[in-house]
Write an enzyme that holds these catalytic residues in place. Structure first.
Site, PDB file in Angstrom:
ATOM      1  N   CYS A 108       7.211  11.457  -7.056  1.00  6.77           N
ATOM      2  CA  CYS A 108       7.763  11.641  -5.708  1.00  6.77           C
ATOM      3  C   CYS A 108       9.191  11.128  -5.716  1.00  6.77           C
ATOM      4  O   CYS A 108       9.477  10.074  -6.278  1.00  6.77           O
ATOM      5  CB  CYS A 108       6.942  10.881  -4.675  1.00  6.77           C
ATOM      6  SG  CYS A 108       7.539  11.156  -2.980  1.00  6.77           S
ATOM      7  N   SER A 129      -0.043  14.534   5.281  1.00  2.00           N
ATOM      8  CA  SER A 129       0.562  13.222   5.511  1.00  2.00           C
ATOM      9  C   SER A 129       2.015  13.281   5.062  1.00  2.00           C
ATOM     10  O   SER A 129       2.314  13.714   3.952  1.00  2.00           O
ATOM     11  CB  SER A 129      -0.196  12.163   4.703  1.00  2.00           C
ATOM     12  OG  SER A 129       0.431  10.908   4.810  1.00  2.00           O
ATOM     13  N   ASN A 180      -2.533  -1.782  -1.271  1.00  2.00           N
ATOM     14  CA  ASN A 180      -3.226  -1.776  -2.557  1.00  2.00           C
ATOM     15  C   ASN A 180      -2.243  -2.139  -3.654  1.00  2.00           C
ATOM     16  O   ASN A 180      -1.323  -1.381  -3.935  1.00  2.00           O
ATOM     17  CB  ASN A 180      -3.837  -0.395  -2.826  1.00  2.00           C
ATOM     18  CG  ASN A 180      -5.006  -0.133  -1.900  1.00  2.00           C
ATOM     19  OD1 ASN A 180      -5.916  -0.947  -1.786  1.00  2.00           O
ATOM     20  ND2 ASN A 180      -4.952   0.981  -1.196  1.00  2.00           N
ATOM     21  N   GLU A 238      -3.418  13.060  -9.733  1.00  2.01           N
ATOM     22  CA  GLU A 238      -4.785  12.646  -9.450  1.00  2.01           C
ATOM     23  C   GLU A 238      -5.301  13.260  -8.152  1.00  2.01           C
ATOM     24  O   GLU A 238      -4.551  13.498  -7.213  1.00  2.01           O
ATOM     25  CB  GLU A 238      -4.856  11.114  -9.388  1.00  2.01           C
ATOM     26  CG  GLU A 238      -4.584  10.519 -10.756  1.00  2.01           C
ATOM     27  CD  GLU A 238      -4.591   9.005 -10.807  1.00  2.01           C
ATOM     28  OE1 GLU A 238      -4.574   8.481 -11.929  1.00  2.01           O
ATOM     29  OE2 GLU A 238      -4.621   8.354  -9.758  1.00  2.01           O
ATOM     30  N   CYS A 278       9.502   5.241  -1.787  1.00  6.71           N
ATOM     31  CA  CYS A 278       9.049   4.146  -0.926  1.00  6.71           C
ATOM     32  C   CYS A 278       8.745   2.953  -1.837  1.00  6.71           C
ATOM     33  O   CYS A 278       8.113   3.106  -2.883  1.00  6.71           O
ATOM     34  CB  CYS A 278       7.815   4.553  -0.129  1.00  6.71           C
ATOM     35  SG  CYS A 278       8.144   5.996   0.906  1.00  6.71           S
ATOM     36  N   CYS A 299      -5.609   4.471  -2.094  1.00  2.89           N
ATOM     37  CA  CYS A 299      -4.321   4.929  -1.591  1.00  2.89           C
ATOM     38  C   CYS A 299      -3.165   4.177  -2.241  1.00  2.89           C
ATOM     39  O   CYS A 299      -3.168   2.957  -2.274  1.00  2.89           O
ATOM     40  CB  CYS A 299      -4.294   4.541  -0.119  1.00  2.89           C
ATOM     41  SG  CYS A 299      -3.770   5.810   0.920  1.00  2.89           S
ATOM     42  N   CYS A 328       5.011   1.950  -3.051  1.00  4.74           N
ATOM     43  CA  CYS A 328       4.141   3.040  -3.500  1.00  4.74           C
ATOM     44  C   CYS A 328       4.283   3.247  -4.996  1.00  4.74           C
ATOM     45  O   CYS A 328       5.397   3.417  -5.506  1.00  4.74           O
ATOM     46  CB  CYS A 328       4.509   4.317  -2.740  1.00  4.74           C
ATOM     47  SG  CYS A 328       3.715   5.802  -3.393  1.00  4.74           S
ATOM     48  N   CYS A 348      -8.809  14.135  -1.390  1.00  4.01           N
ATOM     49  CA  CYS A 348      -7.412  13.718  -1.284  1.00  4.01           C
ATOM     50  C   CYS A 348      -6.638  14.414  -2.409  1.00  4.01           C
ATOM     51  O   CYS A 348      -6.922  14.218  -3.586  1.00  4.01           O
ATOM     52  CB  CYS A 348      -7.359  12.198  -1.413  1.00  4.01           C
ATOM     53  SG  CYS A 348      -5.694  11.538  -1.364  1.00  4.01           S
ATOM     54  N   SER A 395       3.555   8.476   8.005  1.00  4.72           N
ATOM     55  CA  SER A 395       3.578   7.146   7.393  1.00  4.72           C
ATOM     56  C   SER A 395       4.693   6.333   8.019  1.00  4.72           C
ATOM     57  O   SER A 395       5.858   6.517   7.698  1.00  4.72           O
ATOM     58  CB  SER A 395       3.819   7.282   5.885  1.00  4.72           C
ATOM     59  OG  SER A 395       2.730   7.960   5.300  1.00  4.72           O
ATOM     60  N   LEU A 396       4.319   5.429   8.899  1.00  4.47           N
ATOM     61  CA  LEU A 396       5.317   4.690   9.673  1.00  4.47           C
ATOM     62  C   LEU A 396       5.737   3.412   8.936  1.00  4.47           C
ATOM     63  O   LEU A 396       6.888   3.252   8.580  1.00  4.47           O
ATOM     64  CB  LEU A 396       4.700   4.371  11.041  1.00  4.47           C
ATOM     65  CG  LEU A 396       5.613   4.367  12.244  1.00  4.47           C
ATOM     66  CD1 LEU A 396       6.544   5.561  12.272  1.00  4.47           C
ATOM     67  CD2 LEU A 396       4.753   4.367  13.517  1.00  4.47           C
ATOM     68  N   GLY A 420       2.912  12.449  -4.182  1.00  2.00           N
ATOM     69  CA  GLY A 420       3.967  13.354  -3.741  1.00  2.00           C
ATOM     70  C   GLY A 420       4.103  13.462  -2.237  1.00  2.00           C
ATOM     71  O   GLY A 420       3.232  13.052  -1.486  1.00  2.00           O
ATOM     72  N   GLU A 421       5.248  14.015  -1.815  1.00  2.00           N
ATOM     73  CA  GLU A 421       5.516  14.242  -0.398  1.00  2.00           C
ATOM     74  C   GLU A 421       5.308  15.738  -0.132  1.00  2.00           C
ATOM     75  O   GLU A 421       6.125  16.578  -0.525  1.00  2.00           O
ATOM     76  CB  GLU A 421       6.961  13.816  -0.084  1.00  2.00           C
ATOM     77  CG  GLU A 421       7.496  14.270   1.262  1.00  2.00           C
ATOM     78  CD  GLU A 421       6.591  13.926   2.454  1.00  2.00           C
ATOM     79  OE1 GLU A 421       6.189  12.772   2.596  1.00  2.00           O
ATOM     80  OE2 GLU A 421       6.280  14.856   3.230  1.00  2.00           O
TER      81      GLU A 421
HETATM   82  N1  SAH Z   1       3.982  11.233   0.718  1.00  2.00           N
HETATM   83  C1  SAH Z   1       3.053  11.224   1.790  1.00  2.00           C
HETATM   84  C2  SAH Z   1       1.609  11.318   1.362  1.00  2.00           C
HETATM   85  C3  SAH Z   1       1.149  10.541   0.174  1.00  2.00           C
HETATM   86  S1  SAH Z   1       0.928   8.819   0.296  1.00  2.00           S
HETATM   87  C4  SAH Z   1       3.273  10.031   2.679  1.00  2.00           C
HETATM   88  O1  SAH Z   1       4.011   9.143   2.287  1.00  2.00           O
HETATM   89  O2  SAH Z   1       2.732  10.034   3.782  1.00  2.00           O
HETATM   90  C5  SAH Z   1      -0.510   8.575   1.332  1.00  2.00           C
HETATM   91  C6  SAH Z   1      -0.451   7.234   2.111  1.00  2.00           C
HETATM   92  O3  SAH Z   1      -0.610   6.106   1.234  1.00  2.00           O
HETATM   93  C7  SAH Z   1       0.886   7.020   2.805  1.00  2.00           C
HETATM   94  O4  SAH Z   1       0.718   6.544   4.112  1.00  2.00           O
HETATM   95  C8  SAH Z   1       1.513   5.982   1.929  1.00  2.00           C
HETATM   96  O5  SAH Z   1       2.529   5.288   2.582  1.00  2.00           O
HETATM   97  C9  SAH Z   1       0.338   5.117   1.560  1.00  2.00           C
HETATM   98  N2  SAH Z   1       0.574   4.213   0.439  1.00  2.00           N
HETATM   99  C10 SAH Z   1       1.472   4.361  -0.572  1.00  2.00           C
HETATM  100  N3  SAH Z   1       1.397   3.312  -1.410  1.00  2.00           N
HETATM  101  C11 SAH Z   1       0.440   2.494  -0.937  1.00  2.00           C
HETATM  102  C12 SAH Z   1      -0.116   1.250  -1.399  1.00  2.00           C
HETATM  103  N4  SAH Z   1       0.295   0.686  -2.526  1.00  2.00           N
HETATM  104  N5  SAH Z   1      -1.101   0.701  -0.672  1.00  2.00           N
HETATM  105  C13 SAH Z   1      -1.566   1.308   0.440  1.00  2.00           C
HETATM  106  N6  SAH Z   1      -1.090   2.468   0.917  1.00  2.00           N
HETATM  107  C14 SAH Z   1      -0.092   3.062   0.234  1.00  2.00           C
HETATM  108 FE1  SF4 Z   2       6.412   9.531  -1.829  1.00  2.00          FE
HETATM  109 FE2  SF4 Z   2       4.579   9.079   0.088  1.00  2.00          FE
HETATM  110 FE3  SF4 Z   2       4.801   7.411  -2.020  1.00  2.00          FE
HETATM  111 FE4  SF4 Z   2       6.722   7.484  -0.163  1.00  2.00          FE
HETATM  112  S1  SF4 Z   2       4.574   6.830   0.127  1.00  2.00           S
HETATM  113  S2  SF4 Z   2       7.046   7.467  -2.390  1.00  2.00           S
HETATM  114  S3  SF4 Z   2       6.756   9.638   0.350  1.00  2.00           S
HETATM  115  S4  SF4 Z   2       4.185   9.542  -2.097  1.00  2.00           S
END
Ligand code: SAH
Ligand code: SF4
Length: 359
Positions: free
Chosen positions: A110, A195, A294, A90, A114, A337, A117, A103, A217-218, A163-164
């Protein structure tokens, strides 16, 4: 057939040298493809007819196929991009008063898993090619058209889709080169953001290869919690990540790192955790982007209460941090997101393993 959307200027120049053409042809063709949105060599009227015919025989300009386009009431647009074999990723456009942000996704799924996610839950299928990454900008640019006064509709790009990006390093860097190239999209480094969940060696490589703005992404203020939420932390723990951020800033186009922090109810949103976060990041010039979680089906997490979000933000602000809280956009088309689900056939069989654990 060679797909010319897979090349940045250096690659295209090499290709033209190989077929015995002048290097400046690469700039011309780049402009046709990315500034005029051409995908047919017949349109490229300032190329010699013999070159056009030659290109028609050995090359194509193939953008990925759009399977679906959804427009939200708030102006957000989401494209479902076909990546073959039943898979899709997407791309989302978010209009704001002073900018338009696209975006972009970098992988089908991925591998980093995480736990909060939706992309991570689906597992990993494959890396996107350069043409599939830059093709998202190509497709969106074409679909959105030109603003009446000729200004850019897409002024910013964030690699925050599925994806990362830093585990698809070479293809992402080539695509970034095209975004920045004045013969293509000419975006400023400050307006292109990668990111990452914190792939430390690749952060160093990005600093060398193509320093753009960096978001990290902390999501947790200590290793114990981050090991669970962002499993790559087990490999590159927080102390290493913080020094990698400092190193990155020596070459970054901005003088701060953006830390993203998704707020999960009762998991990482306490006042004590906000204070721990301040201690952790004290030596890194940074801004915070708080993202209310989200939800997606069976995530097992809930969004922090508005009151908790407000208090968490205030603690950071009292410590003189600049903090933004991300607004949720495109709610009616699931474009927020972490909700970007696309369609991923999981090659790692993670979904299946997860199901077995639940049973
Ligand atoms: N893989 C990369 C970039 C894609 S995710 C990364 O992890 O940074 C983009 C952002 O959305 C990241 O900060 C991720 O942690 C956040 N994210 C993932 N799942 C989410 C959710 N369910 N609600 C809000 N933010 C989320
Ligand atoms: Fe991959 Fe980023 Fe989602 Fe973590 S938050 S699973 S690194 S897309």
């Amino acid at each position: 057939m060679i797909n010319l959307l897979d090349f940045d200027l250096a690659g295209l120049t090499r290709y033209f040298a190989e077929i015995g053409e002048k290097p400046f042809r690469a700039k011309q063709v780049l402009r046709w493809m990315h500034q005029m949105g051409a995908n047919d060599f017949g349109q490229m009227t300032d190329l010699a007819k013999s070159l056009r015919e030659n290109l028609m025989q050995q090359a194509v300009i193939n953008a990925p196929q759009v399977r679906d386009e959804l427009r939200s009431a708030d102006g957000t647009v989401k494209w479902l991009i076909d990546t073959g074999a039943g898979n899709a990723v997407e791309t989302v456009f978010i209009p704001e008063d002073d900018r338009g942000t696209l975006c972009i996704s970098s992988q089908v799924g991925c591998a980093l898993a995480c736990t909060f996610c939706s992309t991570g839950r689906q597992g990993f299928n494959r890396n996107l090619s350069v043409s599939e990454i830059i093709g998202q900008l190509w497709v969106a640019n074409k679909a959105l058209g030109h603003a009446p006064k000729g200004e850019r509709i897409i002024s910013n790009v964030v690699m925050m889709g599925m994806g990362e990006p830093l585990t698809n390093f070479d293809n992402v860097v080539t695509a970034l080169n095209i975004m920045l190239d004045d013969h293509a999209y000419g975006l400023s480094r400050r307006r292109v953001t990668v990111s990452t969940s914190g792939v430390v060696p690749a952060m160093d490589r990005l600093r060398e290869a193509c320093p753009v703005a960096l978001a990290v992404s902390l999501h947790a203020p200590n290793d114990q919690l981050r090991d669970v939420l962002v499993p790559i932390n087990q490999k590159y723990p927080l102390a290493e990540l913080m020094t990698a951020c400092q190193r990155y800033l020596t070459a970054a186009p901005r003088d701060f790192i953006t830390f993203e922090y998704v707020l999960l109810d009762g998991v990482n949103d306490s006042l004590a955790q906000a204070k721990q976060l301040i201690a952790l990041t004290r030596d890194v010039p940074c801004k915070f982007n708080l993202i209310p979680f989200n939800p997606f089906p069976d995530s097992g997490y809930a969004r922090s209460k508005p009151e908790a979000i407000r208090r968490f933000r205030e603690v950071l602000q009292e410590a003189a941090y600049v903090v933004t809280t991300r607004k949720t956009r495109g709610d009616d088309i699931d474009a927020a997101c972490g909700q970007l689900a696309g369609k991923v056939q999981d090659k790692t069989k993670r979904a299946q393993r997860n199901a077995e654990v639940v049973e």
